[in-house]
Design an enzyme around this catalytic site. Structure first.
Site, short mmCIF file in Angstrom:
data_model
loop_
_atom_site.label_atom_id
_atom_site.label_comp_id
_atom_site.label_asym_id
_atom_site.label_seq_id
_atom_site.Cartn_x
_atom_site.Cartn_y
_atom_site.Cartn_z
N LYS A 1 0.21 51.95 -20.45
CA LYS A 1 -1.23 52.24 -20.50
C LYS A 1 -2.03 50.97 -20.22
O LYS A 1 -1.49 49.86 -20.29
CB LYS A 1 -1.59 52.80 -21.88
CG LYS A 1 -1.33 51.84 -23.03
CD LYS A 1 -1.46 52.54 -24.39
CE LYS A 1 -1.14 51.58 -25.52
NZ LYS A 1 -1.12 52.28 -26.83
N TYR B 1 -23.13 24.90 -20.20
CA TYR B 1 -24.32 25.51 -20.80
C TYR B 1 -24.43 25.10 -22.27
O TYR B 1 -23.43 25.09 -22.99
CB TYR B 1 -24.25 27.03 -20.74
CG TYR B 1 -24.34 27.60 -19.35
CD1 TYR B 1 -25.43 27.34 -18.53
CD2 TYR B 1 -23.33 28.42 -18.85
CE1 TYR B 1 -25.51 27.89 -17.25
CE2 TYR B 1 -23.40 28.97 -17.58
CZ TYR B 1 -24.50 28.70 -16.78
OH TYR B 1 -24.57 29.24 -15.54
C1 LIG Z 1 0.09 51.80 -27.40
C2 LIG Z 1 1.03 52.68 -28.09
C3 LIG Z 1 2.38 52.32 -28.24
C4 LIG Z 1 2.92 50.97 -27.84
O1 LIG Z 1 2.61 50.04 -28.85
P1 LIG Z 1 3.26 48.57 -28.86
O2 LIG Z 1 2.89 48.02 -30.18
O3 LIG Z 1 2.60 47.83 -27.73
O4 LIG Z 1 4.70 48.74 -28.64
C5 LIG Z 1 3.25 53.25 -28.78
N1 LIG Z 1 2.80 54.46 -29.19
C6 LIG Z 1 1.50 54.81 -29.11
C7 LIG Z 1 1.06 56.13 -29.61
C8 LIG Z 1 0.57 53.93 -28.59
O5 LIG Z 1 -0.71 54.29 -28.54
#
Ligand SMILES: *Cc1c(COP(=O)(O)O)cnc(C)c1O
Length: 373
Positions: free
Chosen positions: A36, A263
Site C-alpha cells: 500500500k 529562512y
Molecule cells: C499496513 C498494514 C499491515 C502492514 O503493517 P507493517 O507493520 O508495515 O507490517 C498489515 N495489516 C494491515 C491491516 C495493515 O493496514
C-alpha cells in the site's frame, strides 16, 4: 511527473533487498507483501514483482485504486484490499480479481451485487478484536459471514484481524487477548460450519515477535522494506533496508564565522566553514523541522548538520572548516556512505515518529532508481 530527471536527487531502491527480505520472511510463514501507499514510497509495481520473486504469495493494498495499479502493471498474483471499499469500487475490483475485505452486511450486499453472473468471488472477512479501526465486532461477524455464504456469489475465503500493539512487548497482554478473541471467533464460526481457507492476523511486528500470530499468512510491510517495526524488536531473520535517499551537491561556498543561513536566519556558522546546498526539500519529504531537531546528512562519508531550516526544494549543510566538498558530490539523507549510516529509524527518532512515516514521506517528485533487479 514527466520521465525527465535532471535534478540530481533520487531514492535508490535495492530490489535485491526486497527479494531477500521476502525470502527471509517467507521462512516464518507464507508471506503477503503489503505494498500500500506505493509500497511505503518504494514503488508498488517494482516492489510487488521483487517480493513475488522472493517468495511472497499474496500482495495487499489499502485501496482498490492501488490494486488497479498492480493489475495494470501486469501483476496477476492474489491482491487483498485491506479495507472494505465503497460500493462504486466493487465492480472494478471484481473485474480485476482483487480480493476484498468485507465487514458490514451492506458491504457484502454491494459486493455480491457487483459479481453479475460471473465466477464466485472469494472474499476475506475482518473481525475487530481490539484495534477499533475497522472490522466487524466478534458479536457481528457471524452475521457478516452468513451474508457472504447466503449470497451465493461470494466465497468465505479468509478470516483476519489486525493487532494494535504487536510492536510493544510492554503490552503483550493485549496482543494475547486479541489473539484469544480471534481464536474464539474462528472456532465459533467453524462450529457453525464456516471454515475459511486462510486465517491471518500478523503484521510485521507480530510476524517477527509473536509466532502464535502467524497462522496461514503474515502481512508484512515495514519488515519487507528492511526495517524493524519497533527498535526494541530484534528480528529472528536478517532484514536489509531497501531504500536510500540521495542527491548531489548543487552549490558550494565558504562562509565566515557568524553568517546566518536559510529562512529565518536561524543557523549561525560557528567558524569559517564550507556550506553545501543539496537539491532536496520539504516538498520532497525532507521535513522542514529536521533542522531544529538536529538532522544530519552524509557528505564525504561524514555526518554533517543541516544548516538552517529546510526549504521547499533545497537544504544547506555545514560541511566543516576544511571540508573538500564539490558540486556533484554524493549526499546521503537516508542510507549509508562508506562506514557512516543514517537509518530511517534514526531520522524518525529525531522527529518523534516512526520509520514508516519517514519512508512514506519521500514525495512523488523524487525519482525512484532501481538497482539489484
Ligand atoms: C499496513 C498494514 C499491515 C502492514 O503493517 P507493517 O507493520 O508495515 O507490517 C498489515 N495489516 C494491515 C491491516 C495493515 O493496514
Amino acid at each position: 511527473m514527466s520521465e525527465r530527471a535532471y535534478r540530481p536527487a533520487w531514492a535508490e531502491v535495492d530490489l535485491s533487498a526486497i527479494r531477500e527480505n521476502a525470502a527471509a520472511l517467507s521462512t516464518l510463514a507464507p508471506l503477503c507483501a503489503v505494498v500500500k501507499a506505493n509500497a511505503y514510497g518504494h514503488g508498488a509495481a517494482e516492489v510487488a514483482g521483487a517480493a513475488l520473486a522472493g517468495g511472497a504469495t499474496w500482495l495487499a493494498v489499502a485501496l482498490v485504486e492501488e490494486g488497479v495499479q498492480l493489475r495494470e502493471a501486469g501483476i496477476d498474483a492474489p491482491v487483498l484490499v485491506l479495507a472494505e471499499p465503497t460500493a462504486d469500487a466493487m465492480a472494478e475490483a471484481h473485474a480485476l480479481g482483487l480480493t476484498l475485505t468485507l465487514y458490514s452486511e451492506a458491504g457484502v450486499k454491494a459486493a455480491a451485487g457487483a459479481t453479475g453472473d460471473g465466477e464466485p468471488w472469494p472474499v476475506h472477512v475482518k473481525v475487530d478484536t481490539g484495534m477499533h479501526r475497522v472490522g466487524a465486532s466478534p458479536e457481528e461477524v457471524g452475521a457478516v459471514v452468513d451474508a457472504v455464504t447466503a449470497s451465493g456469489s461470494l466465497v468465505f475465503d479468509g478470516l483476519w484481524t489486525h493487532l494494535a500493539v504487536a510492536d510493544d512487548a510492554d503490552q503483550d497482554e493485549f496482543t494475547t487477548l486479541q489473539l484469544a478473541r480471534f481464536e474464539e471467533v474462528r472456532s465459533g464460526l467453524a462450529g457453525a460450519g464456516a471454515v475459511p481457507r486462510i486465517v491471518h492476523a500478523a503484521n510485521s511486528a507480530a510476524a517477527l515477535a509473536h509466532p502464535d500470530a502467524r497462522h496461514d499468512l503474515i502481512r508484512c510491510g515495514i519488515a519487507l522494506y528492511g526495517h524493524r517495526p519497533a527498535l526494541a524488536i530484534v528480528p529472528p531473520v536478517e532484514l536489509r533496508p531497501a531504500m536510500s535517499l540521495k542527491a548531489r551537491v548543487s552549490y558550494v561556498r565558504a562562509l565566515d564565522a557568524g553568517e546566518r543561513i536559510s529562512y529565518g536566519r536561524r543557523y549561525e556558522t560557528p567558524a569559517r566553514t564550507v556550506v553545501a546546498t543539496v537539491p532536496l526539500g520539504y516538498a520532497d519529504g525532507v521535513t522542514r523541522r529536521l533542522f531544529e531537531v538536529g538532522g544530519e546528512v552524509l557528505v564525504g562519508g561524514r555526518r554533517c548538520p543541516i544548516a538552517g531550516v529546510v526549504t521547499m526544494d533545497q537544504l544547506m549543510v555545514d560541511c566543516g572548516p576544511d571540508a573538500d566538498v564539490n558540486v556533484g558530490d554524493e549526499v546521503v539523507l537516508i542510507g549509508s556512505q562508506g562506514e557512516a549510516e543514517i537509518t530511517a529509524w534514526s531520522v524518525a527518532e529525531l522527529l518523534g515518529t516512526i520509520s514508516y512515516e519517514v519512508l512514506c514521506a519521500v514525495g512523488p517528485r523524487v525519482p525512484r532508481v532501481y538497482i539489484g533487479r
